[in-house]
Motif scaffolding. Sequence first.
Motif, PDB file in Angstrom:
ATOM      1  N   GLU A  60       0.831  -1.208   0.000  1.00  0.00           N
ATOM      2  CA  GLU A  60       0.000   0.000   0.000  1.00  0.00           C
ATOM      3  C   GLU A  60       0.862   1.252   0.000  1.00  0.00           C
ATOM      4  O   GLU A  60       0.561   2.240  -0.680  1.00  0.00           O
ATOM      5  CB  GLU A  60      -0.938  -0.015   1.210  1.00  0.00           C
ATOM      6  CG  GLU A  60      -2.003  -1.096   1.159  1.00  0.00           C
ATOM      7  CD  GLU A  60      -2.904  -0.972  -0.058  1.00  0.00           C
ATOM      8  OE1 GLU A  60      -3.225   0.167  -0.452  1.00  0.00           O
ATOM      9  OE2 GLU A  60      -3.272  -2.018  -0.635  1.00  0.00           O
ATOM     10  N   SER A  61       1.958   1.212   0.772  1.00  0.00           N
ATOM     11  CA  SER A  61       2.868   2.358   0.808  1.00  0.00           C
ATOM     12  C   SER A  61       3.521   2.576  -0.557  1.00  0.00           C
ATOM     13  O   SER A  61       3.651   3.732  -1.013  1.00  0.00           O
ATOM     14  CB  SER A  61       3.950   2.137   1.874  1.00  0.00           C
ATOM     15  OG  SER A  61       4.889   3.188   1.866  1.00  0.00           O
ATOM     16  N   ALA A  62       3.915   1.505  -1.207  1.00  0.00           N
ATOM     17  CA  ALA A  62       4.535   1.618  -2.533  1.00  0.00           C
ATOM     18  C   ALA A  62       3.538   2.154  -3.555  1.00  0.00           C
ATOM     19  O   ALA A  62       3.895   2.977  -4.420  1.00  0.00           O
ATOM     20  CB  ALA A  62       5.070   0.258  -2.971  1.00  0.00           C
ATOM     21  N   LYS A  63       2.304   1.717  -3.459  1.00  0.00           N
ATOM     22  CA  LYS A  63       1.283   2.228  -4.378  1.00  0.00           C
ATOM     23  C   LYS A  63       1.029   3.717  -4.152  1.00  0.00           C
ATOM     24  O   LYS A  63       0.829   4.484  -5.118  1.00  0.00           O
ATOM     25  CB  LYS A  63      -0.021   1.445  -4.203  1.00  0.00           C
ATOM     26  CG  LYS A  63       0.024   0.030  -4.763  1.00  0.00           C
ATOM     27  CD  LYS A  63      -1.315  -0.658  -4.578  1.00  0.00           C
ATOM     28  CE  LYS A  63      -1.322  -2.054  -5.214  1.00  0.00           C
ATOM     29  NZ  LYS A  63      -2.617  -2.742  -5.028  1.00  0.00           N
ATOM     30  N   ALA A  64       1.045   4.150  -2.885  1.00  0.00           N
ATOM     31  CA  ALA A  64       0.851   5.577  -2.581  1.00  0.00           C
ATOM     32  C   ALA A  64       2.000   6.400  -3.155  1.00  0.00           C
ATOM     33  O   ALA A  64       1.783   7.494  -3.709  1.00  0.00           O
ATOM     34  CB  ALA A  64       0.751   5.772  -1.074  1.00  0.00           C
ATOM     35  N   SER A  65       3.222   5.879  -3.030  1.00  0.00           N
ATOM     36  CA  SER A  65       4.379   6.582  -3.604  1.00  0.00           C
ATOM     37  C   SER A  65       4.263   6.673  -5.113  1.00  0.00           C
ATOM     38  O   SER A  65       4.614   7.701  -5.723  1.00  0.00           O
ATOM     39  CB  SER A  65       5.676   5.858  -3.213  1.00  0.00           C
ATOM     40  OG  SER A  65       5.856   5.866  -1.807  1.00  0.00           O
TER      41      SER A  65
END
Length: 323
Positions: free
Chosen positions: A105-110
């Motif tokens: 999820e963090s990678a997708k937000a980035s």
Amino acid sequence: MEEVPAGKGSGSKPPVNPMRYLVLGILLAIGLVFGGMKLYHSFLYEETDNAQIEGDIYPVISRVPGKVIEVMAEDNGKVARGDALIRLDSLDFVVRRDAAVAALESAKASAEAARAAITAAKANERKLQADLRRSRNLQEQDVISKAELDAVTAGATGSSAEHAGASGQYRAALALVKVREAELQNARLQLSYTTITAPADGHVARKNVQPGQFVQPGQWLIGLVGSSELWVVANFKETQLTNIRPGQKVDIKVDAFPGKSFEGRVESISSGTGSKFSLLPPDNASGNFVKVAQRVPVKIVFTETPDQPLAAGMSVVADVRVK
């Protein structure tokens, strides 16, 4: 003087019992018949008792380390492919999965932020490129100075570099998303391994696991004997193979069921002797050569489904009809 009765003198022979000759004759006839049958059988068949029933053996192993929470498999029980047999403690693997979900999820937000940066940089680049075109026209008309044109040109060039940098960051962010997706997939896979299932239909033949036991990857926990097919491996002497061919009929007698015979046929003959695949195969070139008749495995299949509960490892006698 007393007369000696006839036949009772000191030189007389005892009377002969005819039943003795009758019994001897019967025994001799039985021996001749039995010997003749064995001799006749030896001309038509090749026989060996160095044979046993074989079946597919499937090892049930663990693919991840863990503590055994529950064992659902029962001794000698029948199982179907996919049935849950053993359950391991999954708490650590649940935590890893949840961490992988958060990282993804963090990678997708980035990646979304990088894409937004691309949009902004592209809009700024378009504006500055339009300003540059207007400034060039104005400079040609001497409306603005060369210094002002140079400033607009530098701004346009910077916006192009900013756009390219944002595009690079977005590609890197997308690559990181792929990595996080792979990590999540691996975490879910590892979690699924905490439930150990049956690899095939069969019967539990050997169980070597108990609740509370800590197991390692690759450790043999349960042995399953496949229920789909059984066959016989008969180890004939090499001198018996002269007339044995695939397709010949075989009479199979199982020690566990005396008086009962099963029909089979020769399916194949091994390309190597049993000793050739032993832990220490013989080396005739070493000088210590002793000629011993080798045994060659012959695979025999049942032509009809056995009506008795046969099991892998049972001893049998195999008679191959060669003539």
